[in-house]
Every structure is written in structure tokens, then in C-alpha cells.
Design an enzyme around this catalytic site. Structure first.
Site, PDB file in Angstrom:
ATOM      1  N   ARG A 247       0.803  -1.225   0.000  1.00  0.00           N
ATOM      2  CA  ARG A 247       0.000   0.000   0.000  1.00  0.00           C
ATOM      3  C   ARG A 247       0.831   1.268   0.000  1.00  0.00           C
ATOM      4  NH1 ARG A 247      -5.056  -0.604   3.749  1.00  0.00           N
ATOM      5  NH2 ARG A 247      -5.481  -2.786   3.461  1.00  0.00           N
TER       6      ARG A 247
ATOM      7  N   ASP B 213      -4.442  -1.275  -2.794  1.00  0.00           N
ATOM      8  CA  ASP B 213      -5.227  -1.422  -1.565  1.00  0.00           C
ATOM      9  C   ASP B 213      -5.906  -2.790  -1.670  1.00  0.00           C
ATOM     10  OD1 ASP B 213      -7.112  -1.484   0.372  1.00  0.00           O
ATOM     11  OD2 ASP B 213      -8.049   0.440  -0.114  1.00  0.00           O
TER      12      ASP B 213
ATOM     13  N   LYS C 190       1.473 -19.321   7.725  1.00  0.00           N
ATOM     14  CA  LYS C 190       0.853 -19.473   9.019  1.00  0.00           C
ATOM     15  C   LYS C 190       0.800 -18.107   9.703  1.00  0.00           C
ATOM     16  CE  LYS C 190       3.639 -20.380  12.840  1.00  0.00           C
ATOM     17  NZ  LYS C 190       4.512 -19.284  13.138  1.00  0.00           N
TER      18      LYS C 190
ATOM     19  N   LYS D 222      13.213 -27.036   5.776  1.00  0.00           N
ATOM     20  CA  LYS D 222      14.592 -27.143   6.284  1.00  0.00           C
ATOM     21  C   LYS D 222      15.204 -28.449   5.793  1.00  0.00           C
ATOM     22  CE  LYS D 222      13.760 -24.418  10.470  1.00  0.00           C
ATOM     23  NZ  LYS D 222      14.744 -23.370  10.683  1.00  0.00           N
TER      24      LYS D 222
ATOM     25  N   GLU E  65      14.834 -21.348  21.336  1.00  0.00           N
ATOM     26  CA  GLU E  65      15.283 -20.101  20.704  1.00  0.00           C
ATOM     27  C   GLU E  65      15.880 -19.211  21.777  1.00  0.00           C
ATOM     28  OE1 GLU E  65      12.627 -18.369  17.561  1.00  0.00           O
ATOM     29  OE2 GLU E  65      11.179 -19.516  18.710  1.00  0.00           O
TER      30      GLU E  65
ATOM     31  N   ASP F 200       2.097 -20.408  18.255  1.00  0.00           N
ATOM     32  CA  ASP F 200       3.180 -19.934  17.391  1.00  0.00           C
ATOM     33  C   ASP F 200       4.097 -21.078  16.951  1.00  0.00           C
ATOM     34  OD1 ASP F 200       4.708 -17.788  16.173  1.00  0.00           O
ATOM     35  OD2 ASP F 200       6.216 -18.103  17.732  1.00  0.00           O
TER      36      ASP F 200
ATOM     37  N   HIS G  48       5.041 -26.102  13.787  1.00  0.00           N
ATOM     38  CA  HIS G  48       6.378 -26.695  13.636  1.00  0.00           C
ATOM     39  C   HIS G  48       6.585 -27.956  14.494  1.00  0.00           C
ATOM     40  CE1 HIS G  48       6.876 -22.926  11.705  1.00  0.00           C
ATOM     41  NE2 HIS G  48       7.266 -22.219  12.749  1.00  0.00           N
TER      42      HIS G  48
ATOM     43  N   LYS H 126      10.983 -19.379  24.082  1.00  0.00           N
ATOM     44  CA  LYS H 126      11.769 -18.187  23.740  1.00  0.00           C
ATOM     45  C   LYS H 126      12.701 -17.891  24.917  1.00  0.00           C
ATOM     46  CE  LYS H 126       8.891 -17.014  20.229  1.00  0.00           C
ATOM     47  NZ  LYS H 126       9.009 -18.010  19.160  1.00  0.00           N
TER      48      LYS H 126
ATOM     49  N   LYS I 299      20.018 -21.198  20.531  1.00  0.00           N
ATOM     50  CA  LYS I 299      19.121 -21.609  19.443  1.00  0.00           C
ATOM     51  C   LYS I 299      19.508 -23.038  19.089  1.00  0.00           C
ATOM     52  CE  LYS I 299      17.289 -20.242  14.959  1.00  0.00           C
ATOM     53  NZ  LYS I 299      15.902 -20.414  15.357  1.00  0.00           N
TER      54      LYS I 299
END
Ligand code: BG6
Length: 487
Positions: free
Chosen positions: A45, A88, A143, A177, A211, A230, A235, A335, A340
Site C-alpha cells: 500500500r 489497496d 501461518k 529445512k 530459541e 506460534d 512446527h 523463547k 538456538k
């Protein structure tokens, strides 16, 4: 031979496109995998022109492509493919411009919706109203597909009104992956493992996706989702399915997806009485990450100080079928954990009759460690005799090690999005999630969320930089086991 494609990229100035998609397209260009004549129409936009957008993409490429992989002449060639169209998404009138762009083209059309899922329906309808798509158009969606079963059905219905299932490419980037794909090769190309892959030989399975980052300025999204929506709904369950599924009869998309759906259907529902022993949720407090102090979840920018959203989940998952009866899958993801790290550990049962030193009994089970990231590879822990005269028949556990980068002198492992874009251009759906997978995953996750909402305990606190709440250690210890730690 690669197919000539026209890619309409909705949300082209957003974070996903700039951080992941354009760098992935750049790498495909570099590898010679974008056919001459393929084009990208960037749609957003903002009041910009094609030149301005190309400059912006170039800047982000310089940031997100490793310096040693960045070749200015490849970037120039790639950017020539990109045009910009201000649009738009809500306004059907503007969509006529897309037909102008397509006029006279026979390139395979790919519509990539890198926009919020709430826009999927309206974009699909507007595209259909201007007859921009045909039955051959491929449509890519990211997702989260909804935040529960009901909302995912609404989104899938909206897409389904315009597109058939074989046109839809639902992304779970974990499936792109290299090492995740390799699970299929490991399991179904090696009879050695195939014959051991069940409750007769495996005692339990661990899946950790840790992570070190926090929520990275995504409070608005994350606080409504939490770690269960999430990471677990998509995953983690995809990884679990790839480990637990039965062998598909071939590598076609539906054969693989049929087997994954069977696993999702066999997941034992988490009833309220299981919540204390099978589920742990946590939220990080202030601590340290990579040696630097970091705020807790409630101290992040834009935080709502009273949020009970979880940033960590550990689950003991039972799969009620013949193959996995009595074999728990312990999964955890969070988190602000110390590093990681994504890995899967298959713990094999000990030999049926033990004849060595009683004090070494704890060593006596083989483990297969599959490292998804970093340091992609696998390691099979086997028992041998310790070396030397004075050691007698003392046992020692050692690894049969396969680090992909060393063993195969791999120059670079492609990013998940490179592989996914490449498969979309080829029209291969096996790395994409089918509607029934999404819905069965939501059905199972919804029950956990419902139990939390019906008066479950608030999340347990854990300091940023630790391995999550102590309760997650207690969960596995109660079963006489521990989370795997590499000595
Ligand atoms: C995304 C989640 O799907 O996956 C993020 O929304 C998460 O919260 C990310 O950080 C992790 O992906 P990767 O590839 O970095 O392990």
C-alpha cells in the site's frame, strides 16, 4: 529446466518478504533456478515506485544475505525482474491493474499472500472478481491459519471458495529445512532404522526447539498467540508427525500427508486431569541472553503488564496407536532459552538382558540424536568396550557421527524458504500442509488452550537464559528420565 513464473507478492514490503522471501529469491537467482522471463510483482500500500522498491529490496538483501554470498551483479539481474504496484488489498478496483501486468503472459502464475491471514479471503475474492486466476494458479499462504479450529475453518473456507486444495500451498517453513526433509530419508531409506522404529525398540522421544531470542518486537501478534499457537500447533507437531508417521507408499504429497494426518488423529487428547503432569507452560522473566541483560516478557516494549501468555511449553504427548503405544514424546519449545537449538532424540530401549557392570546400567541404551539446527547432522550413540588392559569390560558410550557440512563438503545449506519457493515453482505440494492437517492440529491444541482458560494455573516463571521452568524438568523426571544434555 525451470518453469517461467509470474509471482504476485502481496505484502511485499512487510517483514517476511523483506527478511526471508527476497533473499531466498536472490539465492535462487544466484543458483540459476529462476527461469529467464520469470517476473515478480511486488504489491503493497505504500506510495513508492518500482525504482524505490528495488532500492529498498537491495538494501535488505545486503543486510540479510551473508557478505560472502552477495554478488552485486546477481542482485542487479534479480531486481530487474521486480516491478512494484501500489494496491489497496480491500479495494477491488485496483485489482484490474494485475490483469494489465499479466496481459499476454503464459507464465505460471503464483499468488503469494505474505499478508496477515485476515486478508486472505478478501484478496482471493478480489482476484476472482477480476478473473485474474485460473485453475492452474498456485496460491501460497503463511501461518498462522487462524488462532483455533473455528477461525482456521473460516480462512480455509474463504480460500476454498476460490481455489481447489491442489492449488493451495500452506507454508510451515520447518518443512523446508534440509534436515527436516532428511528425516524422511533417514526413516524410509534405511532399513536399519525402519525395523527399530516402534514401541518394541524405542522407550521415548524428545523434541526440543529452543530459541535464544525473545519476541522481537512482535508483542501484538505474539501475545494473542503464545508459544503453543506460534510453535506447537505447526512446527512441533510437524516434526512429531515426521518421526511418528508410518511409511508412505510413495513420495507423493498426498501419500505423505495422509500418514501425517493419521498421527494427528491418534494424539491423545489432553483432558483436564492430565494438565498437571503432561503440560507445562512458562513465561520468561528478566535474565540474560548471550551474556547481556534482557527484560522479562512483561517488560518488553508494548507489553501488557498482566499478560498470562506463555513463552515456553513442554508437553508429554502420547500417540494412541499400535506403533507408539506406551512411548511418550516429550516436546519443549521456548523463547529466551540459553541457545538456538533444534534437536530430536530417539531413546532406544536397553538390551533385554544386561551382563556388564551394574553401575553402568544407566549407559545401556542407544540414542539417535538428530540435530536440525545448528550444526546439522546426526549422531548415533553406541556402546563399546573402554580401551585399555585395566578397563576390563567397562563400557563407554561413543558417537557414530555424521555432520553434514563435513561429511558431504556441503558449500551451504539452503534456507527453508529457498527450497519452498523452488518446490512451489515446480508445483510440488509435498512440503506444504493440507487443510485436514491444519485442522486436526488445531483440534488437539484447542483442547489444551481450553483447559488453561478453564482455570488452569498461570504460566510458571523462568529466568531468560535458563532452560524453562523447573516444572518441565519435574515432568520428565517423574518418569525416571531427563532432558538430553550433550556432555
Ligand atoms: C516462526 C515463529 O514460525 O518460527 C517465530 O513465528 C519463531 O516465533 C520462528 O521465532 C522460528 O523459526 P526458525 O527457523 O528460526 O527456527
Amino acid at each position: 529446466m525451470t518453469t517461467r513464473c509470474d509471482i504476485m507478492l502481496f505484502g511485499a514490503l512487510g517483514d517476511l518478504a523483506q527478511r526471508k522471501l527476497f533473499p531466498a529469491f536472490y539465492q535462487l537467482e544466484k543458483a540459476g533456478l529462476l527461469a529467464d522471463g520469470s517476473r515478480i510483482l511486488a504489491l503493497a500500500r505504500r506510495e513508492l515506485d518500482t525504482e524505490g522498491v528495488r532500492q529498498q529490496i537491495r538494501k535488505r538483501l545486503e543486510q540479510h544475505v551473508k557478505p560472502e554470498e552477495f554478488d552485486p551483479s546477481v542482485a542487479d539481474k534479480f531486481l530487474q525482474r521486480v516491478e512494484y504496484q501500489l494496491l489497496d488489498f480491500n479495494n477491488q478496483d485496483g485489482f484490474e491493474a494485475l490483469n494489465t501486468w499479466r496481459a499476454g503472459q503464459s507464465n505460471q502464475l503464483i499468488v503469494y499472500l505474505a499478508s496477515p491471514p485476515s486478508m486472505y479471503g478478501v484478496v482471493a475474492r478480489n482476484l476472482s472478481a477480476v478473473s485474474c486466476c485460473t485453475e492452474k494458479t498456485r496460491v501460497v499462504v503463511e501461518k498462522p491459519i487462524g488462532h483455533d479450529l473455528e477461525s482456521s475453518r473460516v480462512i480455509n473456507d474463504e480460500l476454498g471458495e476460490v481455489y481447489k486444495e491442489n492449488q493451495l500451498f500452506r507454508i510451515d517453513h520447518y518443512l523446508g529445512k534440509e534436515t527436516v526433509q532428511n528425516l524422511i530419508a533417514l526413516r524410509f531409506a534405511n532399513n536399519l532404522f525402519a525395523s527399530q522404529w516402534d514401541q518394541n525398540h524405542i522407550s521415548h522421544v524428545e523434541i526440543t526447539v529452543a530459541e535464544s531470542v525473545g519476541i522481537e518486537g512482535r508483542w501484538g501478534y505474539f501475545d494473542k498467540a503464545g508459544q503453543i499457537r506460534d510453535m506447537v500447533q505447526n512446527h512441533m507437531l510437524q516434526l512429531l508427525c515426521l518421526i511418528a508417521m508410518d511409511p508412505p507408499s510413495d513420495l507423493s504429497a498426498d501419500s505423505i500427508r495422509d500418514e501425517k494426518v493419521k498421527v494427528l488423529k491418534a494424539l491423545r487428547t489432553m483432558t483436564p486431569d492430565m494438565m498437571d503432569t503432561y503440560v507445562v507452560r512458562g513465561q520468561y522473566t528478566a535474565g540474560a541472553s548471550n551474556g547481556k541483560p534482557v527484560p522479562g516478557y512483561l517488560g518488553e516494549d508494548d507489553a501488557n503488564k498482566r499478560s498470562d501468555t506463555e513463552t515456553f511449553v513442554a508437553l508429554k504427548v502420547e500417540i494412541d496407536n499400535w506403533r507408539w503405544s506406551g512411548v511418550p514424546f516429550y516436546i519443549r519449545t521456548g523463547k529466551r532459552l540459553p541457545e538456538k537449538l533444534s534437536q530430536i532424540i530417539i531413546h532406544f530401549k536397553p538390551a533385554p538382558h544386561y551382563i556388564f557392570d551394574p553401575d553402568q546400567r544407566h549407559l545401556a541404551n542407544n540414542k539417535l540424536i538428530i540435530r536440525l539446527q545448528p550444526d546439522e547432522g546426526m549422531s548415533l550413540k553406541i556402546l563399546t568396550k573402554d580401551q585399555g588392559l585395566h578397563k576390563g569390560m567397562r563400557l563407554r558410550q561413543g558417537p557414530l557421527e555424521l555432520t553434514f557440512s563435513e561429511a558431504f563438503e556441503t558449500e551451504r545449506i539452503p534456507d527453508a524458504y529457498e527450497r519452498l519457493l523452488w518446490e512451489i515453482m515446480k508445483g510440488n505440494q509435498y512440503l506444504f500442509v493440507r487443510r485436514d492437517e491444519v485442522e486436526h492440529a488445531w483440534r488437539w491444541v484447542d483442547r489444551i488452550v481450553q483447559n488453561w482458560n478453564d482455570g488452569g494455573d498461570p504460566p510458571k516463571r523462568y529466568a531468560a537464559g535458563s532452560w524453562g521452568p523447573v516444572a518441565s524438568i519435574a515432568m520428565i523426571t517423574r518418569d525416571g528420565r531427563s532432558w538430553y544434555e550433550d556432555a
